[in-house]
Design an enzyme around this catalytic site. Structure first.
Site, PDB file in Angstrom:
ATOM      1  N   LYS A 194     -33.718 -43.209 -38.423  1.00  0.00           N
ATOM      2  CA  LYS A 194     -32.386 -42.605 -38.324  1.00  0.00           C
ATOM      3  C   LYS A 194     -31.475 -43.297 -39.322  1.00  0.00           C
ATOM      4  O   LYS A 194     -31.255 -44.509 -39.256  1.00  0.00           O
ATOM      5  CB  LYS A 194     -31.854 -42.770 -36.897  1.00  0.00           C
ATOM      6  CG  LYS A 194     -30.463 -42.221 -36.713  1.00  0.00           C
ATOM      7  CD  LYS A 194     -30.053 -42.220 -35.262  1.00  0.00           C
ATOM      8  CE  LYS A 194     -28.615 -41.770 -35.103  1.00  0.00           C
ATOM      9  NZ  LYS A 194     -28.199 -41.748 -33.705  1.00  0.00           N
ATOM     10  N   LYS A 247     -34.255 -38.298 -39.127  1.00  0.00           N
ATOM     11  CA  LYS A 247     -32.922 -37.708 -38.969  1.00  0.00           C
ATOM     12  C   LYS A 247     -31.963 -38.321 -39.978  1.00  0.00           C
ATOM     13  O   LYS A 247     -31.962 -39.539 -40.109  1.00  0.00           O
ATOM     14  CB  LYS A 247     -32.465 -38.021 -37.545  1.00  0.00           C
ATOM     15  CG  LYS A 247     -31.077 -37.609 -37.206  1.00  0.00           C
ATOM     16  CD  LYS A 247     -30.739 -38.159 -35.853  1.00  0.00           C
ATOM     17  CE  LYS A 247     -29.290 -37.888 -35.606  1.00  0.00           C
ATOM     18  NZ  LYS A 247     -28.817 -38.496 -34.421  1.00  0.00           N
TER      19      LYS A 247
HETATM   20  C1  PBG Z   1     -26.189 -40.771 -30.833  1.00  0.00           C
HETATM   21  C2  PBG Z   1     -26.535 -39.618 -31.692  1.00  0.00           C
HETATM   22  C3  PBG Z   1     -25.875 -39.141 -32.844  1.00  0.00           C
HETATM   23  C4  PBG Z   1     -26.540 -37.987 -33.217  1.00  0.00           C
HETATM   24  C5  PBG Z   1     -27.580 -37.798 -32.320  1.00  0.00           C
HETATM   25  N1  PBG Z   1     -27.569 -38.829 -31.402  1.00  0.00           N
HETATM   26  C6  PBG Z   1     -24.644 -39.613 -33.519  1.00  0.00           C
HETATM   27  C7  PBG Z   1     -24.614 -40.843 -34.301  1.00  0.00           C
HETATM   28  O1  PBG Z   1     -25.582 -41.587 -34.416  1.00  0.00           O
HETATM   29  O2  PBG Z   1     -23.523 -41.095 -34.787  1.00  0.00           O
HETATM   30  C8  PBG Z   1     -26.144 -37.111 -34.361  1.00  0.00           C
HETATM   31  C9  PBG Z   1     -26.604 -35.698 -34.266  1.00  0.00           C
HETATM   32  C10 PBG Z   1     -25.895 -34.756 -35.150  1.00  0.00           C
HETATM   33  O3  PBG Z   1     -25.129 -35.136 -36.059  1.00  0.00           O
HETATM   34  O4  PBG Z   1     -26.115 -33.555 -34.963  1.00  0.00           O
HETATM   35  N2  PBG Z   1     -26.363 -42.010 -31.395  1.00  0.00           N
END
Ligand code: PBG
Length: 322
Positions: A194, A247
């Site tokens: 991520k 992601k």
């Molecule tokens: C929680 C999380 C996030 C997303 C999914 N789980 C936000 C982040 O890390 O700031 C982002 C998903 C999206 O942008 O559609 N940590």
């Protein structure tokens, strides 16, 4: 000129193109992300994500039923609680918004897989994904809270736990806690890779989870790194992750491909809020053909190697697939 190879022979008609098509999207590839909030009859559209809503539990059930009706079998739930505090208490409260939503969906809708996002940022007043001390997000104390969150999510009936917080060791911490509570059959879909991405902007409006100071670069990955992605995926694999996620998706197709080639677990990719917002916005302006571009992006994510795609387009496009 005597051309022997003529690739155009296989492109002449829609029927022959369908015959030789290598990548096909199916509604069963999709996981539909949904935001659940307190109240009744609430269906509040996210400004930067047209077609995506904060839904109270009753409205959530309706949305899941509609999605199920067009062939979507999986949803991932994000809780938007009324109360936030320093340690994200509502993330692991037995009657937290997410836990109640999971129970309701499992009770009301047949044959739908409920995935629980496992993170603290939607539940903390500072908006970070863990416990803070002296401006730092503490790793190991956060793991305990994430593990508690996972157990309450499984108790509520979550079919899969999807930790997204990027603390080191989160997979093994959650695995052990689930196993100790008798949930050894509940799989973990790890947000293994991520990135600290600007593409999460609209999500933070939807989940009201923008960090109140600093940013997430101290725990999410540097967009410039790809070898590190393999290392992150490897660690989660060793810790017992059942599925690995990359992601965002479209700006990281090379990473999806690299993870696909190295690991034989199912690979998921998250087409995140900013990817959705860009397509919607340009479509609204008439600058691109929205549906066509959305399908092209989703196809490329699958072609790169994703088995599972988390996408806000899931319901809208389920019966528009080529
Ligand atoms: C929680 C999380 C996030 C997303 C999914 N789980 C936000 C982040 O890390 O700031 C982002 C998903 C999206 O942008 O559609 N940590």
């Amino acid at each position: 000129m005597n051309l022997i190879e003529r690739p155009r022979r296989l492109r002449r008609t829609p029927t022959i193109r369908a015959l030789v098509r290598e990548t096909r999207l199916s509604p069963e590839d999709f996981v539909y992300p949904l935001f659940v909030c307190e109240g009744e009859g609430v269906r509040r559209e996210i400004t930067s994500m047209p077609g995506v809503f904060n839904l109270s539990i009753d409205e959530l059930i309706k949305e899941v039923e509609v999605a199920r009706g067009v062939g979507i079998r999986s949803v991932i739930l994000f809780g938007v609680p009324d109360e936030k505090d320093a340690v994200g208490t509502q993330a692991y409260a037995e009657d937290g918004i997410t836990q109640r939503a999971i129970r309701a969906v499992k009770r009301e809708v047949k044959d739908v897989l409920v995935i629980a996002d496992n993170c603290l940022c939607e539940y903390t007043e500072h908006g970070h994904c863990g416990v803070i001390e002296a401006g730092e997000v503490l790793n190991d104390p956060t793991l305990e809270l994430l593990a508690r969150t996972a157990v309450t999510q499984a108790e509520a009936g979550a079919d899969i736990i999807a930790p997204s917080n990027m603390m080191d060791g989160f997979v093994v911490a959650i695995r052990e806690a689930l196993d100790e509570s008798g949930f050894e059959q509940v799989p973990i879909m790890s947000y293994a890779v991520k990135y600290a991405s600007g593409f999460y902007g609209p999500f933070r409006e939807a989940a009201q989870s923008a960090p109140q100071f600093g940013d997430r670069r101290g725990y999410q990955m540097d967009p410039a790194n790809s070898r590190e992605a393999i290392r992150e995926a490897e660690l989660d694999y060793q810790q017992g992750a059942d599925m690995l996620m990359v992601k965002p998706a479209l700006p990281y197709l090379d990473i999806i491909r690299a993870v696909r080639e190295r690991f034989d677990l199912p690979i998921a990719a998250y087409q995140v809020s900013g990817e959705y917002a860009m397509i919607k916005a340009a479509g609204r302006l008439g600058w691109i053909e929205e549906e066509r571009v959305a399908l092209e992006a989703l196809t490329s994510i699958k072609r790169a190697g994703a088995d599972i795609i988390l996408t806000y387009f899931a319901r809208e496009l389920a019966n528009r697939l080529p």
